[in-house]
Design a protein around this motif. Structure first.
Motif, PDB file in Angstrom:
ATOM      1  N   ASP A 168      38.897  52.305  50.362  1.00 45.04           N
ATOM      2  CA  ASP A 168      39.362  53.374  49.161  1.00 45.04           C
ATOM      3  C   ASP A 168      38.430  53.399  47.907  1.00 45.04           C
ATOM      4  O   ASP A 168      38.317  54.225  47.498  1.00 45.04           O
ATOM      5  N   ILE A 169      37.962  52.180  47.624  1.00 43.25           N
ATOM      6  CA  ILE A 169      37.254  51.889  46.483  1.00 43.25           C
ATOM      7  C   ILE A 169      35.934  52.562  46.660  1.00 43.25           C
ATOM      8  O   ILE A 169      35.482  53.182  45.594  1.00 43.25           O
ATOM      9  N   MET A 170      35.510  52.562  47.807  1.00 43.32           N
ATOM     10  CA  MET A 170      34.085  52.814  47.843  1.00 43.32           C
ATOM     11  C   MET A 170      34.117  54.679  47.863  1.00 43.32           C
ATOM     12  O   MET A 170      33.199  55.436  47.582  1.00 43.32           O
ATOM     13  N   LYS A 171      35.186  55.238  48.541  1.00 37.79           N
ATOM     14  CA  LYS A 171      35.505  56.553  48.526  1.00 37.79           C
ATOM     15  C   LYS A 171      35.572  57.495  47.259  1.00 37.79           C
ATOM     16  O   LYS A 171      35.166  58.282  46.940  1.00 37.79           O
ATOM     17  N   ASN A 172      35.904  56.365  46.322  1.00 32.79           N
ATOM     18  CA  ASN A 172      36.287  57.031  44.849  1.00 32.79           C
ATOM     19  C   ASN A 172      35.335  56.592  43.974  1.00 32.79           C
ATOM     20  O   ASN A 172      35.260  57.108  42.774  1.00 32.79           O
ATOM     21  N   ASN A 173      34.174  55.784  44.449  1.00 26.03           N
ATOM     22  CA  ASN A 173      33.376  55.613  43.483  1.00 26.03           C
ATOM     23  C   ASN A 173      31.903  55.270  44.412  1.00 26.03           C
ATOM     24  O   ASN A 173      31.956  54.998  45.328  1.00 26.03           O
ATOM     25  N   SER A 174      30.706  55.459  43.668  1.00 30.23           N
ATOM     26  CA  SER A 174      29.363  55.729  44.229  1.00 30.23           C
ATOM     27  C   SER A 174      28.624  54.196  44.001  1.00 30.23           C
ATOM     28  O   SER A 174      27.992  53.841  45.075  1.00 30.23           O
ATOM     29  N   HIS A 175      28.932  53.687  43.019  1.00 32.23           N
ATOM     30  CA  HIS A 175      28.181  52.291  42.967  1.00 32.23           C
ATOM     31  C   HIS A 175      29.137  51.239  42.968  1.00 32.23           C
ATOM     32  O   HIS A 175      29.817  50.828  42.029  1.00 32.23           O
ATOM     33  N   VAL A 176      29.303  50.720  44.243  1.00 34.28           N
ATOM     34  CA  VAL A 176      30.263  49.531  44.369  1.00 34.28           C
ATOM     35  C   VAL A 176      29.445  48.233  45.041  1.00 34.28           C
ATOM     36  O   VAL A 176      28.662  48.564  45.959  1.00 34.28           O
ATOM     37  N   LYS A 177      29.611  47.148  44.435  1.00 33.98           N
ATOM     38  CA  LYS A 177      28.751  45.973  44.748  1.00 33.98           C
ATOM     39  C   LYS A 177      29.882  44.789  44.873  1.00 33.98           C
ATOM     40  O   LYS A 177      31.102  44.932  44.588  1.00 33.98           O
ATOM     41  N   VAL A 178      29.454  43.987  45.654  1.00 31.66           N
ATOM     42  CA  VAL A 178      30.080  42.886  46.158  1.00 31.66           C
ATOM     43  C   VAL A 178      29.701  41.369  45.728  1.00 31.66           C
ATOM     44  O   VAL A 178      28.190  41.451  46.191  1.00 31.66           O
ATOM     45  N   GLN A 179      30.169  40.403  45.755  1.00 25.74           N
ATOM     46  CA  GLN A 179      29.771  39.322  45.998  1.00 25.74           C
ATOM     47  C   GLN A 179      30.357  38.311  47.087  1.00 25.74           C
ATOM     48  O   GLN A 179      31.354  38.392  47.309  1.00 25.74           O
ATOM     49  N   LEU A 180      29.540  37.419  47.774  1.00 26.57           N
ATOM     50  CA  LEU A 180      30.051  36.570  48.596  1.00 26.57           C
ATOM     51  C   LEU A 180      29.869  35.237  48.365  1.00 26.57           C
ATOM     52  O   LEU A 180      28.681  34.728  48.401  1.00 26.57           O
ATOM     53  N   TYR A 181      30.893  34.486  48.164  1.00 29.68           N
ATOM     54  CA  TYR A 181      30.678  32.819  48.040  1.00 29.68           C
ATOM     55  C   TYR A 181      31.854  32.107  48.494  1.00 29.68           C
ATOM     56  O   TYR A 181      32.972  32.901  48.373  1.00 29.68           O
ATOM     57  N   SER A 182      31.545  30.718  48.646  1.00 23.96           N
ATOM     58  CA  SER A 182      32.534  29.891  49.013  1.00 23.96           C
ATOM     59  C   SER A 182      32.914  28.701  48.168  1.00 23.96           C
ATOM     60  O   SER A 182      32.112  27.710  48.624  1.00 23.96           O
ATOM     61  N   PRO A 183      33.633  28.784  47.423  1.00 20.43           N
ATOM     62  CA  PRO A 183      33.955  27.634  46.464  1.00 20.43           C
ATOM     63  C   PRO A 183      34.333  26.565  47.428  1.00 20.43           C
ATOM     64  O   PRO A 183      35.265  26.681  48.193  1.00 20.43           O
ATOM     65  N   LYS A 184      34.006  25.317  46.977  1.00 15.91           N
ATOM     66  CA  LYS A 184      34.246  24.080  47.741  1.00 15.91           C
ATOM     67  C   LYS A 184      35.674  23.670  47.151  1.00 15.91           C
ATOM     68  O   LYS A 184      35.835  23.725  45.805  1.00 15.91           O
ATOM     69  N   ARG A 185      36.706  22.981  47.937  1.00  9.61           N
ATOM     70  CA  ARG A 185      37.752  22.496  47.466  1.00  9.61           C
ATOM     71  C   ARG A 185      37.748  21.294  47.045  1.00  9.61           C
ATOM     72  O   ARG A 185      37.096  20.465  47.960  1.00  9.61           O
ATOM     73  N   PRO A 186      38.322  20.771  45.967  1.00  6.99           N
ATOM     74  CA  PRO A 186      38.236  19.146  45.809  1.00  6.99           C
ATOM     75  C   PRO A 186      39.116  18.294  46.847  1.00  6.99           C
ATOM     76  O   PRO A 186      39.876  18.903  47.554  1.00  6.99           O
ATOM     77  N   GLU A 187      38.502  17.208  47.196  1.00 12.42           N
ATOM     78  CA  GLU A 187      39.150  16.358  48.132  1.00 12.42           C
ATOM     79  C   GLU A 187      40.654  16.003  47.965  1.00 12.42           C
ATOM     80  O   GLU A 187      41.547  16.186  48.678  1.00 12.42           O
ATOM     81  N   VAL A 188      40.944  15.771  46.576  1.00  9.91           N
ATOM     82  CA  VAL A 188      42.321  15.603  46.354  1.00  9.91           C
ATOM     83  C   VAL A 188      42.372  16.095  45.102  1.00  9.91           C
ATOM     84  O   VAL A 188      41.923  16.137  44.015  1.00  9.91           O
ATOM     85  N   ASP A 189      43.647  16.897  44.890  1.00  6.95           N
ATOM     86  CA  ASP A 189      43.984  17.833  43.840  1.00  6.95           C
ATOM     87  C   ASP A 189      44.962  17.026  43.376  1.00  6.95           C
ATOM     88  O   ASP A 189      46.068  16.404  43.610  1.00  6.95           O
ATOM     89  N   VAL A 190      45.016  17.207  41.713  1.00  5.54           N
ATOM     90  CA  VAL A 190      46.161  16.430  40.799  1.00  5.54           C
ATOM     91  C   VAL A 190      47.501  16.648  41.329  1.00  5.54           C
ATOM     92  O   VAL A 190      48.388  15.826  41.184  1.00  5.54           O
ATOM     93  N   ALA A 191      47.822  17.857  41.896  1.00  4.18           N
ATOM     94  CA  ALA A 191      49.072  18.373  42.262  1.00  4.18           C
ATOM     95  C   ALA A 191      49.599  17.553  43.232  1.00  4.18           C
ATOM     96  O   ALA A 191      50.788  17.114  43.200  1.00  4.18           O
ATOM     97  N   GLU A 192      48.744  17.106  44.086  1.00  4.46           N
ATOM     98  CA  GLU A 192      49.162  16.148  45.388  1.00  4.46           C
ATOM     99  C   GLU A 192      49.792  14.903  44.848  1.00  4.46           C
ATOM    100  O   GLU A 192      50.816  14.360  45.134  1.00  4.46           O
ATOM    101  N   VAL A 193      48.920  14.406  43.646  1.00  5.22           N
ATOM    102  CA  VAL A 193      49.390  13.112  42.928  1.00  5.22           C
ATOM    103  C   VAL A 193      50.773  13.380  42.280  1.00  5.22           C
ATOM    104  O   VAL A 193      51.762  12.361  42.549  1.00  5.22           O
ATOM    105  N   PHE A 194      50.923  14.405  41.667  1.00  5.09           N
ATOM    106  CA  PHE A 194      52.105  14.577  40.761  1.00  5.09           C
ATOM    107  C   PHE A 194      53.498  14.937  41.751  1.00  5.09           C
ATOM    108  O   PHE A 194      54.368  14.403  41.610  1.00  5.09           O
TER     109      PHE A 194
END
Length: 535
Positions: A168-194
């Protein structure tokens, strides 16, 4: 106000729920397709921010394939690339598009994932986004018959709804770009400690409250026996009216009732059903919060806690309870109304902890035999509905219910949760009430036994039971991280630690028979004086 009836009704719903720790978005398992050179990538979640005329308008989440090049882990290192729709849309034959490094969007079906990726690469694409035909993610693997896989562009799958939005975004706009990246998760999050501290602290507080109540009742009983009053024979033991002991039969029925409740959640999961659960949780939470606050404040407001007034339908209610109840009700109602805001987890955890503490004060395990049966049933129940249920339902029933699929909510309210603080993917670390209440019953029993038998901390069972629970929960989070974030049944690890420690210590100290049957040490009758030894 006698909170036992309402809390026992809440217990029927809340005690039976033991959710998989860390349950989140789950993609299909890859158990068949073997890894081989060119097809041995780890499955990773991929962020796909979308830009129109240089401004970000949306961000989608996909999953990377077993094949293709790996993605950048940092947003600043990922290029913004123009996107295009494939022609033909399934990308199973040579593309008619004239591509100059665009990321191409194709639809799943008609041919293998690697065929699509090869066709896109041959046409000059710099990446391929494959839109799934369902509203979930699917792990893309190589076919078993494929031998040589050399794909030099990244391949990412997006869910069906994300594909529609992107189109839908592409149909309504002509200049559409994307980024592809995969952030790494921390081994242990502080939330698990709490969350670990929260669960252990809840059991610690409830155990001391339960043991203190049992000791006070025992002291009062001894006083009555010393007086030799016949009145004792015609009255219940102090505090017994507010305590419910679990029987062997009810411990065995746990599996049946809990399974029926879980299937009901699974089959009826919808927005209206979640609303019903929210109301029930709010009622139970308000009752629990009131009970905890009254018990805590009665030390400072002793007169108000011991003076009563008659209330229609409720009977005699203390002035302190009347003063505290409106606050508890308002707190629960405000949480229920605003439960979708970002900080609502705080209110949910407060209500949940208060309810768990109160339940562990009211519901008790009378001896180790009942505790062993209850935890053993819970152990197999947790394993069955997380792992084995996939064979019949083609998905993990407990994980589906924990996620709240088809409900429009982030899951059911019968759990404690903390937002993951340093995880780029967000989400919550969670633990079900059952993962605290069920082992907590055994831990509270251990402290009651220690106090009644006048054992010191090291020579008793409570310290070792608490350490065992903490280690079991810690191993749960270790397993969760090793299993790539897939939900794990916490009782699978907690039960062997707590129950095994208790049984081993009891056997070693020669007290297993008393723990197994009586559940409390023998106490001499105060009014019976020992006979003098004849000379």
């Amino acid at each position: 106000m006698d909170s036992k009836p309402a809390l026992c009704a809440a217990l029927l719903l809340l005690l039976l729920w033991a959710s998989p720790a860390g349950a989140g978005d789950i993609v299909h398992q890859d158990d068949k397709a073997p890894k081989r050179p060119g097809c041995d990538n780890k499955f990773v979640l991929v962020k796909v921010p979308t830009y129109v005329d240089g401004k970000e308008v949306a961000e989608f989440v996909g999953v990377g394939a077993r094949f293709g090049v790996t993605l950048e882990s940092k947003e600043k290192d990922a290029n913004q690339t123009k996107i295009a729709l494939a022609d033909p849309p399934d990308c199973c034959s040579k593309l008619k598009n004239k591509l100059t490094g665009e990321v191409i969007i194709v639809y799943r079906g008609q041919c293998s994932f690697t065929v699509k990726a090869n066709a896109a690469e041959d046409a000059g694409a710099s990446g391929i986004l494959i839109i799934n035909n369902r509203t979930e993610l699917f792990k893309m693997v190589c076919e078993e018959t494929e031998t040589d896989v050399t794909i030099g562009i990244p391949a990412v799958m997006l869910p069906q709804d994300a594909g529609r939005s992107l189109e839908d975004i592409m149909k309504n706009n002509s200049h559409v770009k994307v980024q592809l990246y995969s952030p790494k998760r921390p081994e242990v999050d502080v939330a698990e400690v709490f969350l670990w501290l929260m669960a252990v602290g809840t059991i610690l507080c409830s155990s001391y409250w339960s043991a203190w109540s049992a000791r006070e009742a025992a002291i009062e009983q001894d006083k009555l026996l010393k007086d030799g009053s016949d009145e004792f024979l015609s009255m219940e033991a102090p505090g017994s009216s507010s305590v419910v002991d679990i029987s062997t039969t009810s411990a065995i029925l746990f599996v049946v009732i809990a399974s029926c409740f879980l299937i009901m959640l699974y089959k009826l999961m919808s927005l209206w059903f979640i609303e019903v659960l929210v109301v029930l949780f709010a009622i139970g939470g308000a009752e629990g919060l009131q009970t905890c606050l009254v018990a805590l404040l009665s030390r400072w407001f002793e007169h108000s806690s011991e003076s009563f007034v008659k209330v229609p339908f409720l009977g005699a209610v203390s002035h302190l309870t009347l003063a505290v109840s409106p606050f508890c009700i308002v707190f629960a109602v405000v949480w229920a109304v605003f439960r979708r805001v970002s900080f609502a987890w705080i209110g949910q955890d407060i209500l949940g902890i208060a309810l768990i503490i109160t339940v562990l004060q009211i519901i008790r395990v009378p001896n180790l035999k009942v505790g062993t049966i209850l935890l053993s049933c819970a152990f197999f129940y947790d394993i069955f509905w997380v792992f084995v249920s996939k064979w019949w339902f083609h998905e993990s029933v407990m994980i589906v219910v924990a996620r709240g699929d088809n409900s429009g909510e982030d899951g059911i309210p019968m759990l404690l949760k903390i937002p993951r603080m340093f995880d780029p993917w967000g989400g919550y670390s969670i633990i079900g009430f059952g993962d605290i209440i069920l082992p907590g019953l055994l831990v509270a029993f251990s402290l009651r036994y220690d106090w009644l038998s006048k054992k010191n901390l090291q020579g008793g069972y409570f310290l070792w039971a608490m350490i065992a629970y903490g280690l079991g929960l810690l191993i749960t989070y270790v397993a969760l991280n090793l299993m790539d974030g897939h939900g794990q049944p916490a009782l699978l690890y907690i039960v062997p630690f707590t129950l095994g420690t208790f049984l081993t210590l009891g056997k070693k100290r020669g007290e297993l028979k008393i723990l197994w049957t009586r559940g409390e040490p023998e106490r001499p009758c105060p009014h019976v004086h020992p006979q003098p030894t004849p000379q």
